[in-house]
Design a protein around this motif. Structure first.
Motif, mmCIF file in Angstrom:
data_model
loop_
_atom_site.group_PDB
_atom_site.id
_atom_site.type_symbol
_atom_site.label_atom_id
_atom_site.label_comp_id
_atom_site.label_asym_id
_atom_site.label_seq_id
_atom_site.Cartn_x
_atom_site.Cartn_y
_atom_site.Cartn_z
ATOM 1 N N SER A 277 51.439 35.972 25.631
ATOM 2 C CA SER A 277 51.443 34.649 26.271
ATOM 3 C C SER A 277 51.803 34.706 27.756
ATOM 4 C CB SER A 277 52.406 33.702 25.552
ATOM 5 O OG SER A 277 52.071 33.599 24.191
ATOM 6 N N ALA A 278 51.468 35.788 28.418
ATOM 7 C CA ALA A 278 51.761 35.915 29.848
ATOM 8 C C ALA A 278 50.927 34.926 30.656
ATOM 9 C CB ALA A 278 51.484 37.332 30.324
ATOM 10 N N ALA A 279 51.472 34.505 31.783
ATOM 11 C CA ALA A 279 50.773 33.612 32.707
ATOM 12 C C ALA A 279 50.358 34.395 33.947
ATOM 13 C CB ALA A 279 51.673 32.446 33.101
ATOM 14 N N LEU A 280 49.312 33.909 34.609
ATOM 15 C CA LEU A 280 48.801 34.536 35.824
ATOM 16 C C LEU A 280 48.462 33.455 36.836
ATOM 17 C CD1 LEU A 280 47.515 36.987 37.416
ATOM 18 C CD2 LEU A 280 45.387 36.463 36.194
ATOM 19 N N ASP A 281 48.928 33.620 38.070
ATOM 20 C CA ASP A 281 48.560 32.735 39.176
ATOM 21 C C ASP A 281 47.999 33.591 40.304
ATOM 22 O OD1 ASP A 281 49.339 30.120 38.245
ATOM 23 O OD2 ASP A 281 51.424 30.743 38.499
ATOM 24 N N VAL A 282 46.768 33.290 40.715
ATOM 25 C CA VAL A 282 46.119 33.975 41.835
ATOM 26 C C VAL A 282 45.821 32.917 42.896
ATOM 27 C CG1 VAL A 282 44.156 35.363 42.595
ATOM 28 C CG2 VAL A 282 45.061 35.656 40.270
ATOM 29 N N ARG A 283 46.340 33.136 44.096
ATOM 30 C CA ARG A 283 46.092 32.213 45.212
ATOM 31 C C ARG A 283 45.225 32.924 46.243
ATOM 32 N NH1 ARG A 283 51.328 31.842 43.321
ATOM 33 N NH2 ARG A 283 51.782 29.809 42.382
ATOM 34 N N LEU A 284 44.081 32.326 46.535
ATOM 35 C CA LEU A 284 43.080 32.942 47.412
ATOM 36 C C LEU A 284 42.929 32.114 48.675
ATOM 37 C CD1 LEU A 284 40.472 33.323 44.548
ATOM 38 C CD2 LEU A 284 41.826 35.195 45.533
ATOM 39 N N ASN A 285 42.749 32.773 49.810
ATOM 40 C CA ASN A 285 42.561 32.044 51.055
ATOM 41 C C ASN A 285 41.186 32.325 51.657
ATOM 42 O OD1 ASN A 285 44.017 34.665 51.806
ATOM 43 N ND2 ASN A 285 43.298 33.947 53.801
ATOM 44 N N GLY A 286 40.675 31.310 52.363
ATOM 45 C CA GLY A 286 39.331 31.373 52.910
ATOM 46 C C GLY A 286 39.110 32.497 53.896
ATOM 47 N N GLY A 287 40.081 32.747 54.774
ATOM 48 C CA GLY A 287 39.911 33.778 55.795
ATOM 49 C C GLY A 287 39.730 35.168 55.215
ATOM 50 N N ALA A 288 40.549 35.525 54.232
ATOM 51 C CA ALA A 288 40.452 36.858 53.618
ATOM 52 C C ALA A 288 39.120 37.015 52.895
ATOM 53 C CB ALA A 288 41.621 37.084 52.662
ATOM 54 N N LEU A 289 38.674 35.965 52.198
ATOM 55 C CA LEU A 289 37.388 36.043 51.505
ATOM 56 C C LEU A 289 36.233 36.123 52.493
ATOM 57 C CD1 LEU A 289 38.150 33.620 48.579
ATOM 58 C CD2 LEU A 289 37.385 35.983 48.330
ATOM 59 N N ALA A 290 36.330 35.410 53.631
ATOM 60 C CA ALA A 290 35.279 35.475 54.651
ATOM 61 C C ALA A 290 35.130 36.893 55.192
ATOM 62 C CB ALA A 290 35.586 34.497 55.782
ATOM 63 N N GLU A 291 36.254 37.612 55.351
ATOM 64 C CA GLU A 291 36.201 39.003 55.814
ATOM 65 C C GLU A 291 35.454 39.892 54.825
ATOM 66 O OE1 GLU A 291 40.028 40.560 56.799
ATOM 67 O OE2 GLU A 291 40.434 38.996 58.276
ATOM 68 N N GLN A 292 35.448 39.497 53.545
ATOM 69 C CA GLN A 292 34.733 40.260 52.513
ATOM 70 C C GLN A 292 33.298 39.754 52.331
ATOM 71 O OE1 GLN A 292 35.870 42.834 50.670
ATOM 72 N NE2 GLN A 292 37.948 42.848 51.484
ATOM 73 N N GLY A 293 32.907 38.732 53.145
ATOM 74 C CA GLY A 293 31.553 38.208 53.064
ATOM 75 C C GLY A 293 31.367 37.106 52.042
ATOM 76 N N TRP A 294 32.462 36.461 51.631
ATOM 77 C CA TRP A 294 32.397 35.409 50.621
ATOM 78 C C TRP A 294 32.930 34.099 51.197
ATOM 79 C CZ3 TRP A 294 30.738 36.147 45.529
ATOM 80 C CH2 TRP A 294 30.527 37.476 45.143
ATOM 81 N N SER A 295 32.347 32.994 50.742
ATOM 82 C CA SER A 295 32.969 31.700 51.018
ATOM 83 C C SER A 295 34.163 31.555 50.080
ATOM 84 C CB SER A 295 31.980 30.556 50.778
ATOM 85 O OG SER A 295 31.723 30.412 49.383
ATOM 86 N N LEU A 296 35.057 30.642 50.398
ATOM 87 C CA LEU A 296 36.226 30.425 49.547
ATOM 88 C C LEU A 296 35.802 30.041 48.134
ATOM 89 C CD1 LEU A 296 39.295 30.098 49.127
ATOM 90 C CD2 LEU A 296 39.084 27.773 50.026
ATOM 91 N N GLU A 297 34.848 29.120 48.030
ATOM 92 C CA GLU A 297 34.424 28.626 46.716
ATOM 93 C C GLU A 297 33.709 29.707 45.908
ATOM 94 O OE1 GLU A 297 35.219 25.474 49.522
ATOM 95 O OE2 GLU A 297 33.819 27.171 49.662
ATOM 96 N N ASP A 298 32.779 30.432 46.544
ATOM 97 C CA ASP A 298 32.026 31.460 45.825
ATOM 98 C C ASP A 298 32.916 32.631 45.429
ATOM 99 O OD1 ASP A 298 29.755 29.928 46.034
ATOM 100 O OD2 ASP A 298 28.892 31.076 47.690
ATOM 101 N N GLY A 299 33.836 33.016 46.333
ATOM 102 C CA GLY A 299 34.757 34.103 46.007
ATOM 103 C C GLY A 299 35.675 33.730 44.861
ATOM 104 N N ALA A 300 36.173 32.501 44.889
ATOM 105 C CA ALA A 300 37.043 32.038 43.799
ATOM 106 C C ALA A 300 36.280 32.004 42.482
ATOM 107 C CB ALA A 300 37.607 30.663 44.130
ATOM 108 N N GLU A 301 35.017 31.574 42.539
ATOM 109 C CA GLU A 301 34.210 31.529 41.309
ATOM 110 C C GLU A 301 33.979 32.931 40.752
ATOM 111 O OE1 GLU A 301 29.826 30.003 39.744
ATOM 112 O OE2 GLU A 301 30.585 29.316 41.686
ATOM 113 N N ARG A 302 33.709 33.893 41.631
ATOM 114 C CA ARG A 302 33.495 35.274 41.166
ATOM 115 C C ARG A 302 34.768 35.821 40.508
ATOM 116 N NH1 ARG A 302 30.505 40.002 42.133
ATOM 117 N NH2 ARG A 302 28.745 38.565 42.120
#
Length: 198
Positions: free
Chosen positions: A124-149
């Motif tokens: 029953s472990a929990a997981l929280d991942v917080r993603l930011n737009g700038g870091a995803l943009a550096e990887q070539g992803w939009s915030l929304e598309d990166g979060a979806e992936r």
């Protein structure tokens, strides 16, 4: 397992770790802890939780690892190769604003990372991942598309995710991490939180 306090590196075995973890309600693992501020703040605010900050860069941890909180520990390790001593112990995993190899592993569904998360997670472990737009943009992803992936990769790995939550600049300003504050006042103060349980 290598731990750090200030600039001093110390080895900690499973028996010593279990002694330190005894009598705590929750074990929180902050993966990619950076300078360790989030882990420090959580341990300081929740004395009944034991908080473990994990990062591969020891230099960033010198300041906050000096803290003499009994419920706080910093481990030097790669997110893709978590220490065996943590197997099945963790009740809550946080990954706050990842970048570099940790973000790449989340985006690519890196089996080493995903199996590592599963191996350290207790029932029953929990997981929280917080993603930011700038870091995803550096990887070539939009915030929304990166979060979806990343949402898809975590779901495929067996995590049950809730609907993503948008974090605006106000939420980022209130978030207890150095990076959260920088994001709040930066050029792209947008973030998304993915929350899940096993």
């Amino acid at each position: 397992m290598e731990t750090i306090r200030g600039k001093v590196s110390l080895d900690l075995d499973l028996t010593e770790l279990q002694v330190r973890l005894a009598n705590y309600d929750r074990i929180v693992l902050d993966l990619g802890t950076g300078d360790g501020k989030f882990a420090f703040c959580h341990a300081d605010n929740f004395p009944n939780h034991f908080v473990i900050g994990v990062d591969s860069c020891r230099e960033n941890l010198h300041e906050h690892s000096r803290a003499k909180l009994p419920n706080l520990l910093y481990i030097i390790a790669s997110a893709q190769s978590l220490p065996q001593e943590l197997r099945g112990l963790v009740s809550h995993i946080t990954i706050n604003f990842p970048w570099g190899s940790l973000l790449e592993s989340l985006l690519n569904g890196d089996d080493r990372l995903l199996r590592g998360l599963e191996s350290v997670a207790g029932s029953s472990a929990a997981l929280d991942v917080r993603l930011n737009g700038g870091a995803l943009a550096e990887q070539g992803w939009s915030l929304e598309d990166g979060a979806e992936r990343i949402f898809e990769n975590l779901t495929f790995a067996g995590w049950n995710l809730r609907k993503p939550e948008i974090l605006d600049s106000r939420a980022l300003r209130a978030f207890p991490s150095t990076w959260g504050k920088r994001l709040a006042f930066g050029r792209d103060p947008r973030a998304i939180q993915l929350s899940a349980c096993l």
